[in-house]
Write a protein that holds these residues in place. Structure first.
Motif, short mmCIF file in Angstrom:
data_model
loop_
_atom_site.label_atom_id
_atom_site.label_comp_id
_atom_site.label_asym_id
_atom_site.label_seq_id
_atom_site.Cartn_x
_atom_site.Cartn_y
_atom_site.Cartn_z
N UNK A 9 0.80 -1.21 0.00
CA UNK A 9 0.00 0.00 0.00
C UNK A 9 0.84 1.28 0.00
N UNK A 10 2.08 1.20 -0.41
CA UNK A 10 2.93 2.38 -0.45
C UNK A 10 3.12 2.88 -1.88
N UNK A 11 3.91 3.91 -2.02
CA UNK A 11 4.31 4.47 -3.32
C UNK A 11 3.12 4.97 -4.13
N UNK A 12 2.12 5.48 -3.48
CA UNK A 12 0.98 6.04 -4.20
C UNK A 12 0.22 5.06 -5.04
N UNK A 13 0.26 3.80 -4.70
CA UNK A 13 -0.47 2.78 -5.44
C UNK A 13 0.32 2.13 -6.56
N UNK A 14 1.50 2.64 -6.88
CA UNK A 14 2.29 2.06 -7.98
C UNK A 14 2.76 0.65 -7.64
N UNK A 15 3.19 0.43 -6.39
CA UNK A 15 3.64 -0.89 -5.98
C UNK A 15 2.49 -1.90 -6.05
N UNK A 16 1.31 -1.46 -5.62
CA UNK A 16 0.13 -2.33 -5.67
C UNK A 16 -0.21 -2.67 -7.11
N UNK A 17 -0.14 -1.69 -8.00
CA UNK A 17 -0.44 -1.93 -9.41
C UNK A 17 0.51 -2.94 -10.04
N UNK A 18 1.79 -2.82 -9.72
CA UNK A 18 2.77 -3.76 -10.26
C UNK A 18 2.52 -5.17 -9.74
N UNK A 19 2.32 -5.29 -8.42
CA UNK A 19 2.07 -6.60 -7.82
C UNK A 19 0.78 -7.20 -8.37
N UNK A 20 -0.26 -6.39 -8.49
CA UNK A 20 -1.54 -6.87 -9.01
C UNK A 20 -1.41 -7.39 -10.43
N UNK A 21 -0.74 -6.64 -11.27
CA UNK A 21 -0.54 -7.06 -12.66
C UNK A 21 0.21 -8.39 -12.73
N UNK A 22 1.24 -8.53 -11.94
CA UNK A 22 2.03 -9.76 -11.94
C UNK A 22 1.21 -10.94 -11.44
N UNK A 23 0.45 -10.74 -10.37
CA UNK A 23 -0.38 -11.82 -9.83
C UNK A 23 -1.45 -12.22 -10.84
N UNK A 24 -2.08 -11.25 -11.48
CA UNK A 24 -3.11 -11.56 -12.49
C UNK A 24 -2.52 -12.39 -13.63
N UNK A 25 -1.34 -12.03 -14.11
CA UNK A 25 -0.72 -12.79 -15.19
C UNK A 25 -0.48 -14.23 -14.77
N UNK A 26 0.02 -14.43 -13.55
CA UNK A 26 0.28 -15.78 -13.08
C UNK A 26 -1.01 -16.57 -12.87
N UNK A 27 -2.06 -15.93 -12.38
CA UNK A 27 -3.34 -16.62 -12.19
C UNK A 27 -3.93 -17.02 -13.54
N UNK A 28 -3.87 -16.12 -14.51
CA UNK A 28 -4.38 -16.44 -15.84
C UNK A 28 -3.62 -17.60 -16.47
N UNK A 29 -2.31 -17.63 -16.31
CA UNK A 29 -1.51 -18.74 -16.84
C UNK A 29 -1.86 -20.03 -16.13
N UNK A 30 -2.02 -19.96 -14.81
CA UNK A 30 -2.38 -21.16 -14.04
C UNK A 30 -3.74 -21.68 -14.48
N UNK A 31 -4.74 -20.79 -14.58
CA UNK A 31 -6.09 -21.20 -14.96
C UNK A 31 -6.13 -21.79 -16.36
N UNK A 32 -5.37 -21.22 -17.26
CA UNK A 32 -5.33 -21.75 -18.62
C UNK A 32 -4.68 -23.13 -18.65
N UNK A 33 -3.63 -23.30 -17.89
CA UNK A 33 -2.93 -24.59 -17.85
C UNK A 33 -3.85 -25.71 -17.36
N UNK A 34 -4.67 -25.41 -16.35
CA UNK A 34 -5.54 -26.43 -15.76
C UNK A 34 -6.99 -26.33 -16.23
N UNK A 35 -7.26 -25.44 -17.18
CA UNK A 35 -8.60 -25.26 -17.75
C UNK A 35 -9.64 -25.00 -16.66
N UNK A 36 -9.39 -23.97 -15.87
CA UNK A 36 -10.27 -23.63 -14.75
C UNK A 36 -10.80 -22.21 -14.94
N UNK A 37 -12.08 -22.04 -14.73
CA UNK A 37 -12.67 -20.70 -14.78
C UNK A 37 -12.50 -20.05 -13.41
N UNK A 38 -12.47 -18.74 -13.39
CA UNK A 38 -12.30 -18.03 -12.13
C UNK A 38 -12.89 -16.63 -12.23
#
Length: 80
Positions: A9-38
């Motif tokens: 929650x620091x850096x005016x939201x920039x750190x959160x945006x970076x972490x969020x983007x990275x987590x979303x990419x990994x979740x999408x890759x995981x869901x696609x690999x296992x064919x799971x909706x979310x």
């Protein structure tokens, strides 16, 4: 039921945006690999992942291996 990822929650939201983007990419890759909706939801500095059934939550816990640099923000927790 959902899985939570705490975002920084620091850096005016920039750190959160970076972490969020990275987590979303990994979740999408995981869901696609296992064919799971979310679904996802952002609540303040918490990113929530909703899966269809208990089976998918178990699979997530056993197979979650994010591709991005290890960080405490890639650790998930199940809220009580």
């Amino acid at each position: 039921m959902y899985i939570e990822f705490a975002l920084p929650n620091g850096a005016g939201g920039m750190a959160a945006g970076y972490a969020l983007n990275s987590i979303r990419q990994d979740i999408e890759a995981w869901a696609q690999k296992y064919n799971i909706t979310f679904r996802t939801k952002l609540h303040k500095y918490t990113f929530r992942l909703c899966l269809p059934s208990d089976k998918e939550y178990t699979q997530f816990a056993l197979t979650w291996n994010p591709k991005h640099a290890p960080s405490k923000y890639f650790e998930f927790r199940h809220p009580k």
